[in-house]
Design a protein around this motif. Structure first.
Motif, PDB file in Angstrom:
ATOM      1  N   GLY A  22       0.809  -1.204   0.000  1.00  0.00           N
ATOM      2  CA  GLY A  22       0.000   0.000   0.000  1.00  0.00           C
ATOM      3  C   GLY A  22       0.840   1.251   0.000  1.00  0.00           C
ATOM      4  N   GLN A  43      -2.949   5.239  -2.269  1.00  0.00           N
ATOM      5  CA  GLN A  43      -3.001   5.874  -0.951  1.00  0.00           C
ATOM      6  C   GLN A  43      -4.454   5.958  -0.520  1.00  0.00           C
ATOM      7  N   LEU A  44      -4.763   5.575   0.723  1.00  0.00           N
ATOM      8  CA  LEU A  44      -6.145   5.485   1.187  1.00  0.00           C
ATOM      9  C   LEU A  44      -6.890   6.810   1.041  1.00  0.00           C
ATOM     10  N   SER A  67      -7.724   2.069  -3.442  1.00  0.00           N
ATOM     11  CA  SER A  67      -6.948   2.003  -2.201  1.00  0.00           C
ATOM     12  C   SER A  67      -7.388   0.842  -1.318  1.00  0.00           C
TER      13      SER A  67
END
Length: 106
Positions: A22, A43-44, A67
């Motif tokens: 991630g 990226q969240l 994400s």
């Protein structure tokens, strides 16, 4: 040696069936490293502002498509989540339990 090179060497050495990572700027995968299939999650939550752009890029702190992913542990099939409900979730209100409950009820 940079982090990416270290990670590549580790994957080459261990040769796992699957690698999921991630914190990338965007989703990236599937990629193959020998017998390993690799997926990088976006990226969240993108930042509200970027120092190189004068306008806010994510003022509502929305979750970034790609994400989140779903892995079938039986078949190792991996799928990025791009569902429309992601647009209703913001980083300032990130409750993963509630998100899971929302998706089950749909």
């Amino acid at each position: 040696m940079g982090d990416r090179e270290r990670l590549s060497r580790l994957i080459e050495h261990l040769q796992p069936r699957l690698h999921v990572g991630g914190q990338s700027h965007h989703e990236n995968g599937p990629r193959r490293y020998g017998p390993t299939v690799s997926h990088a999650l976006a990226q969240l939550v993108d930042p509200k502002r970027d120092r190189w752009q004068p306008e806010p890029i994510n003022p509502e702190q929305r979750i970034t498509a790609g994400s989140i992913g779903v892995l079938d542990t039986r078949t190792y099939a991996f799928e990025y989540v791009h569902d429309d409900w992601l647009a209703d979730i913001s980083g300032d209100d990130l409750d993963l339990t509630r998100i899971a409950e929302m998706t089950r009820s749909r």
